[in-house]
Design a protein around this motif. Structure first.
Motif, PDB file in Angstrom:
ATOM      1  N   LEU A 191      36.192  20.051  64.335  1.00 45.15           N
ATOM      2  CA  LEU A 191      35.790  19.188  63.362  1.00 45.15           C
ATOM      3  C   LEU A 191      37.523  18.452  63.355  1.00 45.15           C
ATOM      4  CD1 LEU A 191      35.539  17.705  59.988  1.00 45.15           C
ATOM      5  CD2 LEU A 191      37.338  19.599  59.100  1.00 45.15           C
ATOM      6  N   GLN A 192      38.920  19.224  64.311  1.00 43.65           N
ATOM      7  CA  GLN A 192      39.867  18.753  64.566  1.00 43.65           C
ATOM      8  C   GLN A 192      39.503  17.714  65.378  1.00 43.65           C
ATOM      9  OE1 GLN A 192      42.305  21.917  64.858  1.00 43.65           O
ATOM     10  NE2 GLN A 192      42.941  23.305  62.931  1.00 43.65           N
ATOM     11  N   ASN A 193      38.778  17.717  65.874  1.00 43.52           N
ATOM     12  CA  ASN A 193      38.959  16.620  66.908  1.00 43.52           C
ATOM     13  C   ASN A 193      38.025  15.466  66.768  1.00 43.52           C
ATOM     14  OD1 ASN A 193      39.408  15.949  70.095  1.00 43.52           O
ATOM     15  ND2 ASN A 193      36.640  16.726  70.238  1.00 43.52           N
ATOM     16  N   MET A 194      36.647  15.260  66.483  1.00 39.96           N
ATOM     17  CA  MET A 194      36.310  14.439  66.011  1.00 39.96           C
ATOM     18  C   MET A 194      37.103  14.015  64.412  1.00 39.96           C
ATOM     19  SD  MET A 194      32.547  16.238  65.368  1.00 39.96           S
ATOM     20  CE  MET A 194      31.599  14.831  64.837  1.00 39.96           C
ATOM     21  N   MET A 195      38.186  14.806  63.838  1.00 37.12           N
ATOM     22  CA  MET A 195      38.666  13.612  62.320  1.00 37.12           C
ATOM     23  C   MET A 195      39.451  12.880  63.341  1.00 37.12           C
ATOM     24  SD  MET A 195      38.672  13.932  59.439  1.00 37.12           S
ATOM     25  CE  MET A 195      39.221  13.606  57.938  1.00 37.12           C
ATOM     26  N   GLY A 196      40.730  13.314  65.046  1.00 33.92           N
ATOM     27  CA  GLY A 196      40.672  12.158  65.129  1.00 33.92           C
ATOM     28  C   GLY A 196      40.538  10.991  65.002  1.00 33.92           C
ATOM     29  N   THR A 197      39.147  11.531  65.842  1.00 31.99           N
ATOM     30  CA  THR A 197      38.237  10.925  66.805  1.00 31.99           C
ATOM     31  C   THR A 197      38.061   9.694  65.880  1.00 31.99           C
ATOM     32  OG1 THR A 197      37.532  11.937  68.135  1.00 31.99           O
ATOM     33  CG2 THR A 197      36.637   9.379  67.875  1.00 31.99           C
ATOM     34  N   TYR A 198      37.306   9.813  64.353  1.00 28.99           N
ATOM     35  CA  TYR A 198      37.035   9.143  63.471  1.00 28.99           C
ATOM     36  C   TYR A 198      38.640   8.585  62.938  1.00 28.99           C
ATOM     37  CZ  TYR A 198      36.681   8.687  57.976  1.00 28.99           C
ATOM     38  OH  TYR A 198      36.438   8.257  56.505  1.00 28.99           O
ATOM     39  N   LEU A 199      39.610   8.808  62.977  1.00 31.34           N
ATOM     40  CA  LEU A 199      40.541   8.509  61.953  1.00 31.34           C
ATOM     41  C   LEU A 199      40.868   7.049  62.706  1.00 31.34           C
ATOM     42  CD1 LEU A 199      42.790  11.502  60.234  1.00 31.34           C
ATOM     43  CD2 LEU A 199      41.482   9.571  59.393  1.00 31.34           C
ATOM     44  N   ASP A 200      41.598   7.481  63.721  1.00 29.58           N
ATOM     45  CA  ASP A 200      41.571   6.640  64.866  1.00 29.58           C
ATOM     46  C   ASP A 200      40.569   5.264  65.409  1.00 29.58           C
ATOM     47  OD1 ASP A 200      43.581   7.979  65.657  1.00 29.58           O
ATOM     48  OD2 ASP A 200      42.819   8.737  67.748  1.00 29.58           O
ATOM     49  N   GLN A 201      39.188   5.576  65.240  1.00 28.26           N
ATOM     50  CA  GLN A 201      37.931   4.772  65.200  1.00 28.26           C
ATOM     51  C   GLN A 201      37.911   3.960  63.725  1.00 28.26           C
ATOM     52  OE1 GLN A 201      34.459   6.930  65.359  1.00 28.26           O
ATOM     53  NE2 GLN A 201      35.087   6.626  68.336  1.00 28.26           N
ATOM     54  N   SER A 202      37.937   4.322  62.458  1.00 26.64           N
ATOM     55  CA  SER A 202      38.314   3.687  61.423  1.00 26.64           C
ATOM     56  C   SER A 202      39.654   2.742  61.575  1.00 26.64           C
ATOM     57  CB  SER A 202      38.299   4.475  60.197  1.00 26.64           C
ATOM     58  OG  SER A 202      37.246   5.655  60.146  1.00 26.64           O
ATOM     59  N   ARG A 203      41.315   3.194  61.769  1.00 24.33           N
ATOM     60  CA  ARG A 203      41.865   2.324  62.219  1.00 24.33           C
ATOM     61  C   ARG A 203      41.342   1.155  62.923  1.00 24.33           C
ATOM     62  NH1 ARG A 203      45.793   5.291  63.450  1.00 24.33           N
ATOM     63  NH2 ARG A 203      45.250   5.286  65.649  1.00 24.33           N
ATOM     64  N   ALA A 204      41.024   1.263  63.533  1.00 27.29           N
ATOM     65  CA  ALA A 204      40.727   0.138  65.165  1.00 27.29           C
ATOM     66  C   ALA A 204      40.166  -0.958  64.806  1.00 27.29           C
ATOM     67  CB  ALA A 204      40.590   1.165  66.410  1.00 27.29           C
ATOM     68  N   MET A 205      38.722  -0.383  63.898  1.00 30.93           N
ATOM     69  CA  MET A 205      37.717  -0.944  63.167  1.00 30.93           C
ATOM     70  C   MET A 205      37.762  -2.093  61.901  1.00 30.93           C
ATOM     71  SD  MET A 205      34.098  -0.379  61.585  1.00 30.93           S
ATOM     72  CE  MET A 205      34.585   0.190  60.274  1.00 30.93           C
ATOM     73  N   PHE A 206      39.667  -1.505  61.259  1.00 31.40           N
ATOM     74  CA  PHE A 206      40.375  -2.587  60.336  1.00 31.40           C
ATOM     75  C   PHE A 206      40.765  -3.510  61.469  1.00 31.40           C
ATOM     76  CE2 PHE A 206      43.204  -2.863  56.584  1.00 31.40           C
ATOM     77  CZ  PHE A 206      42.394  -3.878  55.885  1.00 31.40           C
ATOM     78  N   GLU A 207      41.464  -2.835  61.204  1.00 29.17           N
ATOM     79  CA  GLU A 207      42.321  -3.445  62.495  1.00 29.17           C
ATOM     80  C   GLU A 207      41.827  -5.221  63.277  1.00 29.17           C
ATOM     81  OE1 GLU A 207      44.954  -0.898  65.042  1.00 29.17           O
ATOM     82  OE2 GLU A 207      46.879  -1.017  63.403  1.00 29.17           O
ATOM     83  N   LYS A 208      40.409  -4.097  63.928  1.00 29.57           N
ATOM     84  CA  LYS A 208      39.828  -5.766  64.598  1.00 29.57           C
ATOM     85  C   LYS A 208      39.531  -6.650  63.590  1.00 29.57           C
ATOM     86  CE  LYS A 208      35.957  -6.628  67.763  1.00 29.57           C
ATOM     87  NZ  LYS A 208      34.679  -5.678  68.428  1.00 29.57           N
ATOM     88  N   LEU A 209      38.730  -6.483  62.441  1.00 27.61           N
ATOM     89  CA  LEU A 209      38.760  -6.995  61.539  1.00 27.61           C
ATOM     90  C   LEU A 209      39.748  -8.138  61.009  1.00 27.61           C
ATOM     91  CD1 LEU A 209      36.293  -7.746  58.706  1.00 27.61           C
ATOM     92  CD2 LEU A 209      37.069  -5.823  57.991  1.00 27.61           C
ATOM     93  N   GLN A 210      40.698  -7.188  59.939  1.00 33.98           N
ATOM     94  CA  GLN A 210      42.110  -8.007  60.022  1.00 33.98           C
ATOM     95  C   GLN A 210      42.613  -8.936  61.014  1.00 33.98           C
ATOM     96  OE1 GLN A 210      44.911  -5.362  58.645  1.00 33.98           O
ATOM     97  NE2 GLN A 210      45.499  -7.196  57.212  1.00 33.98           N
ATOM     98  N   GLU A 211      41.878  -8.758  62.309  1.00 36.73           N
ATOM     99  CA  GLU A 211      42.714  -9.505  63.316  1.00 36.73           C
ATOM    100  C   GLU A 211      42.100 -10.936  62.912  1.00 36.73           C
ATOM    101  OE1 GLU A 211      42.881  -9.675  68.283  1.00 36.73           O
ATOM    102  OE2 GLU A 211      44.153  -8.205  67.321  1.00 36.73           O
ATOM    103  N   GLN A 212      40.062 -10.474  63.039  1.00 40.81           N
ATOM    104  CA  GLN A 212      39.244 -11.693  63.427  1.00 40.81           C
ATOM    105  C   GLN A 212      39.464 -12.146  62.321  1.00 40.81           C
ATOM    106  OE1 GLN A 212      35.649  -9.579  63.294  1.00 40.81           O
ATOM    107  NE2 GLN A 212      35.896  -9.096  66.181  1.00 40.81           N
TER     108      GLN A 212
END
Length: 168
Positions: free
Chosen positions: A131-152
């Motif tokens: 869970l700890q590993n997946m949670m870190g990945t999940y948060l990184d992916q969520s942040r990256a997705m939002f930043e990409k959306l905002q940049e677009q």
């Protein structure tokens, strides 16, 4: 002789099989058609916590009021002591209403919540290190997705009102 016939009630949309139907009356009371009794918002909350499928229908019109009742429960919970949503977070959510990205934001929040629930169930299953590993990945992916959306959106010339542009 005047007619004593009443107008037929509005046809209610069919609920999914196995879905419990609650009726909301003008006096603000909720009626559970399964138990043939009046219930409270606390009872509806217990149904949610128990994972029961239900719909709340306006007793007169048959309109679906489920979301409205769920929002009332959230409001009661938020007013009750330990809120889940901070004031800045609520302000951010409000900024999306009426914006072209409203639907996308709702879908993103729903997907993130679904992923979080899945991760939580793995944690309950005794997989804390995973869970700890997946949670870190999940948060990184969520942040990256939002930043990409905002940049677009910034590149396209559409900026979220009230949101700062992404840092480069």
């Amino acid at each position: 002789m005047p007619s004593s016939r009443r107008a037929a009630p509005a046809a209610e949309p069919a609920a999914a099989p196995g879905t419990r139907i609650l009726k909301k009356y003008p006096n603000r009371r909720l009626y559970d058609t399964q138990t043939s009794s009046y219930i409270t918002l606390a009872d509806v909350k217990r149904m949610v916590l128990g994972g029961e499928d239900f719909e709340v229908r306006d007793a007169k019109t048959g309109d679906d009021l489920t979301r409205s009742i769920l929002l009332q429960i959230i409001l009661e919970e938020e007013s009750g002591g330990v809120p889940m949503f901070s004031t800045p977070m609520l302000a951010q959510i409000i900024r999306f209403y009426g914006h072209s990205m409203q639907g996308m934001m709702g879908a993103m929040l729903e997907k993130n919540l679904q992923t979080f629930v899945e991760l939580q169930s793995q944690f309950v299953g005794g997989q804390a290190p995973v869970l700890q590993n997946m949670m870190g990945t999940y948060l990184d992916q969520s942040r990256a997705m939002f930043e990409k959306l905002q940049e677009q959106m910034t590149t396209a010339g559409v900026i979220f009102p009230g949101f700062p542009p992404p840092k480069r």
